[in-house]
Motif scaffolding. Sequence first.
Motif, PDB file in Angstrom:
ATOM      1  N   ASP A 263       0.836  -1.212   0.000  1.00  0.00           N
ATOM      2  CA  ASP A 263       0.000   0.000   0.000  1.00  0.00           C
ATOM      3  C   ASP A 263       0.863   1.250   0.000  1.00  0.00           C
ATOM      4  O   ASP A 263       1.939   1.289   0.580  1.00  0.00           O
ATOM      5  N   PHE A 264       0.341   2.293  -0.648  1.00  0.00           N
ATOM      6  CA  PHE A 264       1.177   3.443  -1.000  1.00  0.00           C
ATOM      7  C   PHE A 264       0.302   4.645  -1.332  1.00  0.00           C
ATOM      8  O   PHE A 264      -0.914   4.522  -1.544  1.00  0.00           O
ATOM      9  N   ALA A 265       0.948   5.805  -1.416  1.00  0.00           N
ATOM     10  CA  ALA A 265       0.322   7.016  -1.955  1.00  0.00           C
ATOM     11  C   ALA A 265       1.360   7.722  -2.806  1.00  0.00           C
ATOM     12  O   ALA A 265       2.561   7.696  -2.504  1.00  0.00           O
ATOM     13  N   GLY A 266       0.908   8.353  -3.896  1.00  0.00           N
ATOM     14  CA  GLY A 266       1.850   9.025  -4.772  1.00  0.00           C
ATOM     15  C   GLY A 266       1.154   9.702  -5.939  1.00  0.00           C
ATOM     16  O   GLY A 266      -0.067   9.862  -5.946  1.00  0.00           O
ATOM     17  N   ARG A 267       1.961  10.083  -6.940  1.00  0.00           N
ATOM     18  CA  ARG A 267       1.439  10.797  -8.118  1.00  0.00           C
ATOM     19  C   ARG A 267       1.589   9.940  -9.369  1.00  0.00           C
ATOM     20  O   ARG A 267       2.608   9.255  -9.548  1.00  0.00           O
ATOM     21  N   VAL A 268       0.600  10.006 -10.229  1.00  0.00           N
ATOM     22  CA  VAL A 268       0.674   9.291 -11.489  1.00  0.00           C
ATOM     23  C   VAL A 268       1.793   9.896 -12.337  1.00  0.00           C
ATOM     24  O   VAL A 268       1.812  11.096 -12.611  1.00  0.00           O
ATOM     25  N   ALA A 269       2.730   9.023 -12.763  1.00  0.00           N
ATOM     26  CA  ALA A 269       3.880   9.485 -13.533  1.00  0.00           C
ATOM     27  C   ALA A 269       3.793   9.118 -15.011  1.00  0.00           C
ATOM     28  O   ALA A 269       4.347   9.818 -15.871  1.00  0.00           O
ATOM     29  N   GLU A 270       3.108   8.013 -15.311  1.00  0.00           N
ATOM     30  CA  GLU A 270       3.044   7.537 -16.699  1.00  0.00           C
ATOM     31  C   GLU A 270       1.856   6.591 -16.831  1.00  0.00           C
ATOM     32  O   GLU A 270       1.496   5.895 -15.878  1.00  0.00           O
ATOM     33  N   LEU A 271       1.264   6.563 -18.017  1.00  0.00           N
ATOM     34  CA  LEU A 271       0.105   5.718 -18.266  1.00  0.00           C
ATOM     35  C   LEU A 271       0.451   4.608 -19.253  1.00  0.00           C
ATOM     36  O   LEU A 271       1.102   4.851 -20.279  1.00  0.00           O
ATOM     37  N   GLY A 272       0.001   3.379 -18.927  1.00  0.00           N
ATOM     38  CA  GLY A 272       0.130   2.292 -19.875  1.00  0.00           C
ATOM     39  C   GLY A 272      -0.960   2.369 -20.928  1.00  0.00           C
ATOM     40  O   GLY A 272      -1.901   3.170 -20.837  1.00  0.00           O
ATOM     41  N   GLU A 273      -0.841   1.524 -21.926  1.00  0.00           N
ATOM     42  CA  GLU A 273      -1.818   1.506 -23.023  1.00  0.00           C
ATOM     43  C   GLU A 273      -3.238   1.278 -22.507  1.00  0.00           C
ATOM     44  O   GLU A 273      -3.475   0.425 -21.657  1.00  0.00           O
ATOM     45  N   GLY A 274      -4.166   2.090 -22.997  1.00  0.00           N
ATOM     46  CA  GLY A 274      -5.581   1.880 -22.705  1.00  0.00           C
ATOM     47  C   GLY A 274      -6.071   2.435 -21.388  1.00  0.00           C
ATOM     48  O   GLY A 274      -7.266   2.302 -21.073  1.00  0.00           O
ATOM     49  N   VAL A 275      -5.209   3.070 -20.611  1.00  0.00           N
ATOM     50  CA  VAL A 275      -5.646   3.620 -19.321  1.00  0.00           C
ATOM     51  C   VAL A 275      -6.470   4.877 -19.563  1.00  0.00           C
ATOM     52  O   VAL A 275      -6.022   5.808 -20.237  1.00  0.00           O
ATOM     53  N   THR A 276      -7.678   4.906 -19.013  1.00  0.00           N
ATOM     54  CA  THR A 276      -8.580   6.034 -19.233  1.00  0.00           C
ATOM     55  C   THR A 276      -9.022   6.720 -17.943  1.00  0.00           C
ATOM     56  O   THR A 276      -9.561   7.825 -17.978  1.00  0.00           O
TER      57      THR A 276
ATOM     58  N   LYS B  45      -8.538   7.971  -5.850  1.00  0.00           N
ATOM     59  CA  LYS B  45      -8.139   9.380  -5.852  1.00  0.00           C
ATOM     60  C   LYS B  45      -7.877   9.834  -4.429  1.00  0.00           C
ATOM     61  O   LYS B  45      -8.713   9.640  -3.540  1.00  0.00           O
ATOM     62  N   LYS B  46      -6.725  10.435  -4.195  1.00  0.00           N
ATOM     63  CA  LYS B  46      -6.409  10.933  -2.857  1.00  0.00           C
ATOM     64  C   LYS B  46      -7.195  12.213  -2.594  1.00  0.00           C
ATOM     65  O   LYS B  46      -7.022  13.207  -3.294  1.00  0.00           O
ATOM     66  N   PRO B  47      -8.074  12.210  -1.586  1.00  0.00           N
ATOM     67  CA  PRO B  47      -8.821  13.440  -1.288  1.00  0.00           C
ATOM     68  C   PRO B  47      -7.906  14.483  -0.642  1.00  0.00           C
ATOM     69  O   PRO B  47      -6.909  14.148   0.003  1.00  0.00           O
ATOM     70  N   GLY B  48      -8.280  15.729  -0.815  1.00  0.00           N
ATOM     71  CA  GLY B  48      -7.443  16.814  -0.304  1.00  0.00           C
ATOM     72  C   GLY B  48      -7.298  16.842   1.203  1.00  0.00           C
ATOM     73  O   GLY B  48      -6.305  17.360   1.723  1.00  0.00           O
ATOM     74  N   HIS B  49      -8.280  16.269   1.931  1.00  0.00           N
ATOM     75  CA  HIS B  49      -8.200  16.333   3.388  1.00  0.00           C
ATOM     76  C   HIS B  49      -7.250  15.297   3.978  1.00  0.00           C
ATOM     77  O   HIS B  49      -6.992  15.330   5.176  1.00  0.00           O
ATOM     78  N   LEU B  50      -6.723  14.412   3.145  1.00  0.00           N
ATOM     79  CA  LEU B  50      -5.773  13.420   3.634  1.00  0.00           C
ATOM     80  C   LEU B  50      -4.352  13.802   3.221  1.00  0.00           C
ATOM     81  O   LEU B  50      -4.097  14.163   2.073  1.00  0.00           O
TER      82      LEU B  50
ATOM     83  N   ALA C 111      -2.982   8.898   3.591  1.00  0.00           N
ATOM     84  CA  ALA C 111      -3.499   8.140   2.453  1.00  0.00           C
ATOM     85  C   ALA C 111      -2.786   6.795   2.321  1.00  0.00           C
ATOM     86  O   ALA C 111      -3.416   5.767   2.056  1.00  0.00           O
ATOM     87  N   ALA C 112      -1.479   6.782   2.528  1.00  0.00           N
ATOM     88  CA  ALA C 112      -0.713   5.541   2.406  1.00  0.00           C
ATOM     89  C   ALA C 112      -1.077   4.530   3.485  1.00  0.00           C
ATOM     90  O   ALA C 112      -0.850   3.331   3.318  1.00  0.00           O
ATOM     91  N   SER C 113      -1.654   4.999   4.574  1.00  0.00           N
ATOM     92  CA  SER C 113      -1.985   4.110   5.689  1.00  0.00           C
ATOM     93  C   SER C 113      -3.306   3.375   5.502  1.00  0.00           C
ATOM     94  O   SER C 113      -3.617   2.460   6.266  1.00  0.00           O
ATOM     95  N   ILE C 114      -4.080   3.748   4.500  1.00  0.00           N
ATOM     96  CA  ILE C 114      -5.463   3.282   4.403  1.00  0.00           C
ATOM     97  C   ILE C 114      -5.664   1.976   3.634  1.00  0.00           C
ATOM     98  O   ILE C 114      -6.420   1.106   4.093  1.00  0.00           O
ATOM     99  N   PRO C 115      -5.066   1.779   2.447  1.00  0.00           N
ATOM    100  CA  PRO C 115      -5.538   0.699   1.563  1.00  0.00           C
ATOM    101  C   PRO C 115      -5.595  -0.689   2.183  1.00  0.00           C
ATOM    102  O   PRO C 115      -6.675  -1.295   2.242  1.00  0.00           O
ATOM    103  N   GLU C 116      -4.472  -1.246   2.611  1.00  0.00           N
ATOM    104  CA  GLU C 116      -4.476  -2.619   3.128  1.00  0.00           C
ATOM    105  C   GLU C 116      -5.360  -2.737   4.367  1.00  0.00           C
ATOM    106  O   GLU C 116      -6.112  -3.708   4.521  1.00  0.00           O
ATOM    107  N   ASN C 117      -5.295  -1.749   5.260  1.00  0.00           N
ATOM    108  CA  ASN C 117      -6.080  -1.811   6.495  1.00  0.00           C
ATOM    109  C   ASN C 117      -7.578  -1.824   6.220  1.00  0.00           C
ATOM    110  O   ASN C 117      -8.308  -2.699   6.709  1.00  0.00           O
TER     111      ASN C 117
END
Length: 339
Positions: free
Chosen positions: A68-81, A111-116, A121-127
């Motif tokens: 689990d992680f938080a970050g910024r989109v750096a690159e898109l693979g084929e077909g990502v919309t 999408k990371k909300p602005g209030h986090l 944000a990185a602490s949330i997914p797996e938990n």
Amino acid sequence: MSKMRAVLIKDGQGPIENLYVGETDKPVPTKGQVLVKVVAFGLNRMDLLQREGNYPVPAGASSILGVDFAGRVAELGEGVTRWAVGDEVFGLAGGGAYAEFLNCDEGLLLKKPGHLSWVEAASIPENYITAYQALVKYGKVKKGDHVLVHAGASGVGIAAIQIARESGAATVTATASTTEKLDWLRSIPNGATHTVNYKTEDFAAEVGKATNEKGVDMVIDFVGQSHWAKNIKSLATDGRMIILATLSGNVAPSVNIGEILYKRLRIQGSTLRSRSLQYQTELIASSGFRDIIDKVTGANGGGPLRTYIHKVYPWTEIQSAHHEMTANNNIGKIIVEVQ
């Protein structure tokens, strides 16, 4: 191939002292994948097992630790919309989060909300995904239920306690190993209604007192062997037990099948990392999970569900972070920032 820095393991596996920040190949997103520049990542107990060579990496996943992680989109693979370069996201991956960059399927990002903050944000997914899957998808928690949550001060445990309370549970009993953890679990909003020190108290007896001897409708267990008999005793007729881990061992010395039969118990194992991409994507996209995630704020954010951070480390101190989790000192999530 371009290079990046990541937390690597000398000899591929071993003790904490084998962890180091080094150089490795930067991943390239394939069809349907998003390359994320990681800002922060979370520690999970599976990371300790994987580092020691005791946790198999899912087929096709990165051998680098972290899910689990938080970050910024750096690159898109084929077909990502669904995403654009620069989007701020958090999410779940099969591996690879202990790195500057990781590939993630577009359906496993949120999408990371602005209030986090990034750390929150990185602490949330797996938990929260694990707790939601256990309590809601499998356990069918409902208003008036009595719930027992083991490992209450872990990240998943804290999320499960809050989800149970938010779902209308009549009582939520949490177990932990220290007075500090138990006091804290009762003090937080939507925290445990009852707590038990499993080292010094009989949690089955305490559950009986909390439920007027009815027993609990649901047990969320991470412990396995040492808790098995008392878990069965704690469950009410038609109770459900969801097993998320077996920290004390896989083999119970004896099992009275009659108790399972006559109390009409339902016992289910629950894993997440090894599930198919389709399953994980559908789980994260479900309206029930989105409703839960929309309610999560930081510790001081005022939401009915909150994420709690135990400690934040720079990734140059990854060995210290693993020592902290190994010592079972944490109340809440341990987070590491990529620098």
